[in-house]
Scaffold this active site. Structure first.
Site, PDB file in Angstrom:
ATOM      1  N   ASP B  77      19.363 -41.630 -26.016  1.00 60.18           N
ATOM      2  CA  ASP B  77      18.185 -42.253 -25.776  1.00 60.18           C
ATOM      3  C   ASP B  77      17.082 -41.436 -25.747  1.00 60.18           C
ATOM      4  O   ASP B  77      15.719 -41.647 -25.636  1.00 60.18           O
ATOM      5  CB  ASP B  77      18.478 -43.147 -24.552  1.00 60.18           C
ATOM      6  N   ARG B 267      14.415 -45.509 -17.919  1.00 55.89           N
ATOM      7  CA  ARG B 267      14.251 -46.031 -19.516  1.00 55.89           C
ATOM      8  C   ARG B 267      13.392 -46.941 -19.439  1.00 55.89           C
ATOM      9  O   ARG B 267      12.540 -47.254 -18.876  1.00 55.89           O
ATOM     10  CB  ARG B 267      15.716 -46.968 -19.683  1.00 55.89           C
ATOM     11  N   PRO B 363      25.701 -34.689 -23.648  1.00 54.05           N
ATOM     12  CA  PRO B 363      24.582 -35.496 -23.996  1.00 54.05           C
ATOM     13  C   PRO B 363      23.314 -35.246 -22.783  1.00 54.05           C
ATOM     14  O   PRO B 363      22.172 -35.699 -23.257  1.00 54.05           O
ATOM     15  CB  PRO B 363      24.814 -36.930 -23.890  1.00 54.05           C
TER      16      PRO B 363
END
Lengths: 646, 646
Positions: B77, B267, B363
């Site tokens: 993301d 997010r 990540p």
């Protein structure tokens, strides 16, 4: 952008979940027999209205047009700053900015002093004054504006799409008491192959004629456009051309000594250019149609005016010849014989007209499409609020009053601008010359910049616009004018952004609370938060329906004076961290701080000691400026427009 | 945006005219038997490559994936500044910026000094240093990134769409001399209902494995990922939650005293948040899969770490548990046994791997998706140039050399970052504590900002990257690093813009000429323009094919020192107002002036007295900095990469 409130959903957040009963992506072939709103005409006014109404799951809308399908090549192309602000509320400003030509400067050309048979540049100005809007003035084919609006309709919960190839054959409004729920009956005739001549009947609560200067809806209301007939002919052409005119990529006004005038409007994509060309004066009864003007004559005229520069047209994308005329309808709705908005007349208008259906003018000031879209942006939220039972039906009376005043101003401006533009430039060697002073033209142009940017509109006090009694608390947010955005930092995520960009085209009111000075970062705001929700008659409770989010109708936001790192989110009043949606999630986007690099308390003249409240209408206009403790006045104002929740 | 060059065309300018033979919008069911490039895998690396190749009408590409359709919920993301710059070259940066979360600040939490069982904030920093990029660091679901790339493919002239539900069963490269034109043979097995087990054979000039850490293409090449196996387990979850943790909308690193660490990544959409949660240390042979960790355990761990703040998870959108491991492939192509790019080895690689297929890492630094996309952005234009006969095939050897060096750096960074992140915070009351100093972690984080922004990559001198001999002429455009955009004013239309935004993902080279000081605004540039086109061996003639536009392969632009109103377009050299396309229209977008509000001659350290040339590769990296009169050196450099037009 906010999404995922009611749970995570994959896919494009710009595509709403379809409302129950929303048609599938392809619209059924037949126009529904009964709708809430029938919009006649798929021009800019009609599409803005439809895009606005499409956002409400509970409203059934149909929009029809005589044409067989969407517009492919445009007529209008100027998009004023104010219009880009509105597009931003609809969510597609970025795409317009990406694709359009930006009008950064305007240059002025006049007969050269040494040789009046040649033109030379007399001035060059910034097109839009600094700080007038956070958006530029741009140029884009009207057809692309339609595309973006059609996309908004298609992606909205109601999945709205136009019914093309329908001609309005008749429109009838039942008298009081008759056909009470759906008093408007429209008869449509299909023009599409295989269905030619078939008749459809639609019953509607409201109808809106966005059907252009020859509006059938206006005719059905018995209204006429009044004003000047034209006595000047202009030609317009969109061309791909090769020229050594150095300002071909600038907006340029060119006044030749004897050959007339050209307005150069560069277009999107880097190559296309629009030229408006003055043709010669028309006699009183001489009309364009009778003169057989072709594009070759337009090209020849442009070449004479631009001398000594060459112009070689390689392709003509579109062209037209028209006459200037400034005309206005007496009313913009079906309440004949009454101009007021005083609430005394209890009748509710059922049919409206918008855009060219109620006002026409010359295209050169680039106002037509812009003003038309602002017409229906003004009307859209009012219709939605009344249809959804949130606002008093009398609200609908303010549309004609507000927008007719704007159209009247536009027509006055256009008359003066067109006269100025068409006048012969004065010969400096002839003191008796009655022509226009080129410097005077440029001055006029600068002075009218706010008007052409669309930011000068000011609605008069009414049901939906308060008095400016407390204007001194926020000089830069004039009551009745559009909410002028300014930079802020969002507290929860430290994001620099434009405050005005929280005002979306979602039919909601915004209440901005600007904090007062004090030891508490939330000075003045804390007490306001309490008072707004204290008891069943408090303004943010009275209009709230059970089970809906606290911000469903009136969206409270606060702006603090302190830098964002000096404020703790943990100190915020609960009303500014509301819990929303099916999952009771916290909305973190209600709190902002001044951006120290460009403090909006200074920029908008907000009283630092006292703070203030600024109430903003769903169409982005300032409805009221009030002291932070004037909850009763706020309550009274809102109660005049909105209905208590039942 | 430029369009209408070959005549006016209505409609969305982002949708290209289809190339001859382009498939209709719906891809035919079968994979073509013969293609130029076969891309295996529809992850970020594969889609960037396909989007790049799709732009060329003359290149046939197929892209396949095992999955039955497009990704709906994401894994990665984080989108680094450098990646947004690349998205801008593909034309969808605005849409990413509109929809994404912007990482503006990062906050740091550590055990509270007074009570180490609680966490407290120890620092707060700006996430990206000022001026590092014109774009922010943002967060957006990988699935949406895929959507935008798929849209670019669909709207490209070749109308490229993936073939889903295909598993690579075998890949074979013919030896030298065999199957010369299409030496790669791939065997695919269909997985889609009704076709299960059917085998398709595709012959390709080149194949690229973008098929992830378990890459079948890599296996077929006999390459392995080497490096650490993991010994730490991490969990990741995307949740909709209610919390009183005040930094839930900031990127936040939280180190508890004894419960491990959490990385908070807010997010898009305002509500969703991603939490990376350290699970406890794993034994040497203990693997995540064997431990049955569920989302409930992740939530419980997060709650312990965030104490005393509450965390109530209302919905889990996605979650996963993984082990950290940093692993790298020896080569990124099929030229075994050679790491060099010296041109001695005349072999041409036929198969490449990109993204997770050649490097894996944790990540948390948000690098995986970004570096993978930069891999295939590096490869895409090289493949296209060779396939179109514009560049020497040896160019393809630079891919493995350039990108493996970047991956190696990334892995070193990731190893240090992961170690730092997972370490226990030092107890300030225990001078012998071997834990990490929280202030040290924050410092490390700041220092690595350029790396994580993706702007630190520097390619070494090679066929496509010159020596930095003349770097002093433009300090701010380091050879081998990405061209760092800066503001300019476009001369013809006075538009303020970013110079770097003219570098599109269209396979072209850009040659920027920065003017020298002098009486002539075009000082130095005028002579350069002549020399670039003087005679058949001049660099901009030698590589130009008859009939194509002058900028088809090398796009010359000039930037002047003077303010734009002090320069006349009429004085510009003809090479900077080139006539292009079917209609011979003038391209007005080659000329820029420094923006006096932020002069790029100052900002990028350009030698004002001498000016310079900056050659930029199609993937936005600076290939060379040269004096304005060094046309021979330019010619020699270009001749080393590009083929003369035949």
């Amino acid at each position: 952008m906010q999404f995922h409130l009611d749970g995570f959903r994959p896919g494009d957040p710009a595509v709403a979940e379809p409302a129950a009963g929303a048609p599938p992506r392809e619209m059924p072939a037949e126009v529904p027999a009964e709708v809430d709103v029938l919009v006649v005409g798929c021009g800019p006014a009609g599409l803005v209205l439809a895009a606005q109404l499409a956002a409400f799951a509970g409203i059934r809308t149909a929009i029809i047009d005589e044409k067989p399908g969407p517009l492919r090549v445009g007529q209008a192309d100027g998009i004023a700053c104010r219009t880009v602000e509105m597009f931003n509320a609809f969510g597609f400003a970025e795409r317009v900015l990406r694709e359009s030509y930006w009008v950064n400067e305007t240059s002025f050309w006049k007969p050269d002093d040494a040789d009046r048979a040649r033109i030379s540049r007399s001035g060059r100005i910034q097109d839009t004054e600094d700080g007038l809007s956070e958006f530029p003035h741009v140029i884009l084919n009207q057809a692309r504006v339609h595309d973006f609006l059609l996309e908004r309709m298609r992606d909205a919960p109601t999945r709205l799409a136009p019914h093309y190839a329908r001609r309005l054959d008749g429109l009838d409004v039942a008298g009081a008491g008759q056909g009470a729920s759906h008093p408007v009956t429209a008869t449509l005739r299909r023009l599409d192959p295989g269905h030619e001549g078939e008749v459809e009947t639609v019953r509607a609560r409201f109808a809106v004629g966005c059907d252009g200067a020859r509006s059938g809806v206006r005719r059905a209301l018995g209204l006429a456009l009044r004003g000047d007939s034209a006595n000047q002919a202009w030609g317009v052409m969109d061309v791909l051309a090769v020229t050594d005119f150095p300002d071909i990529r600038l907006k340029a006004t060119v006044h030749s000594a004897r050959e007339g005038s050209v307005l150069v409007i560069p277009r999107e994509g880097g190559y296309l250019v629009r030229l408006y060309i003055e043709l010669d004066k028309l006699g009183e009864n001489e009309r364009v149609a009778g003169r057989n003007i072709g594009v070759e004559q337009l090209i020849a005229a442009a070449r004479r005016i631009l001398h000594p520069y060459a112009l070689e047209v390689r392709e003509v994308a579109w062209w037209s010849v028209y006459e200037i005329g400034q005309r206005l309808s007496d009313r913009f709705d079906d309440l004949a014989g009454d101009e007021g908005d005083d609430g005394v007349d209890a009748r509710v208008p059922r049919v409206f007209i918008a855009g060219d259906a109620c006002h026409t003018h010359s295209p050169k000031a680039g106002q037509g499409m812009n003003v038309s879209m602002q017409d229906s942006f003004n009307l859209g939220w009012k219709l939605a609020s009344v249809l959804l039972g949130r606002a008093r039906p009398a609200l609908l009376r303010s549309y004609s009053a507000e927008r007719r005043a704007v159209a009247r101003e536009l027509i006055e401006f256009d008359r003066a601008f067109a006269r100025m533009f068409s006048a012969r430039p004065r010969d400096p060697d002839d003191p008796d010359d009655a022509g226009v002073d080129p410097a005077g033209f440029q001055d006029y142009f600068v002075r009218q910049g706010r008007f052409t940017a669309g930011t000068a509109t000011r609605y008069q006090p009414s049901l939906v616009t308060g008095a400016d009694t407390h204007q001194q608390l926020a000089h830069g947010f004039p009551v009745g004018m559009r909410f002028h955005s300014a930079p802020v930092i969002r507290l929860a995520d430290a994001r620099p952004m434009q405050l005005g960009h929280v005002v979306l085209a979602d039919g909601r009111w915004r209440l901005f609370a600007f904090a007062a000075a004090g030891d508490d970062a939330f000075a003045g705001v804390r007490g306001l938060c309490d008072a707004l929700f204290a008891g069943p008659d408090a303004p943010l409770r009275r209009h709230a329906r059970p089970g809906e989010d606290a911000d469903a109708l009136i969206d409270l936001r606060a702006v603090l004076q302190r830098p964002h790192r000096a404020v703790s989110l943990s100190d915020a009043p609960a009303a500014l961290l509301p819990r929303k949606g099916r999952l009771g999630l916290i909305d973190y986007e209600k709190l902002f701080c001044a951006d120290p690099r460009d403090d909006l308390f200074d920029a908008r003249g907000i009283d630092r000691a006292r703070g203030c409240m600024v109430l903003v209408r769903p169409d982005q206009y300032v409805a009221h400026v009030l002291p932070l403790d004037a909850v009763e006045a706020l309550s009274a104002f809102l109660g005049g427009v909105l209905l208590p929740a039942d």
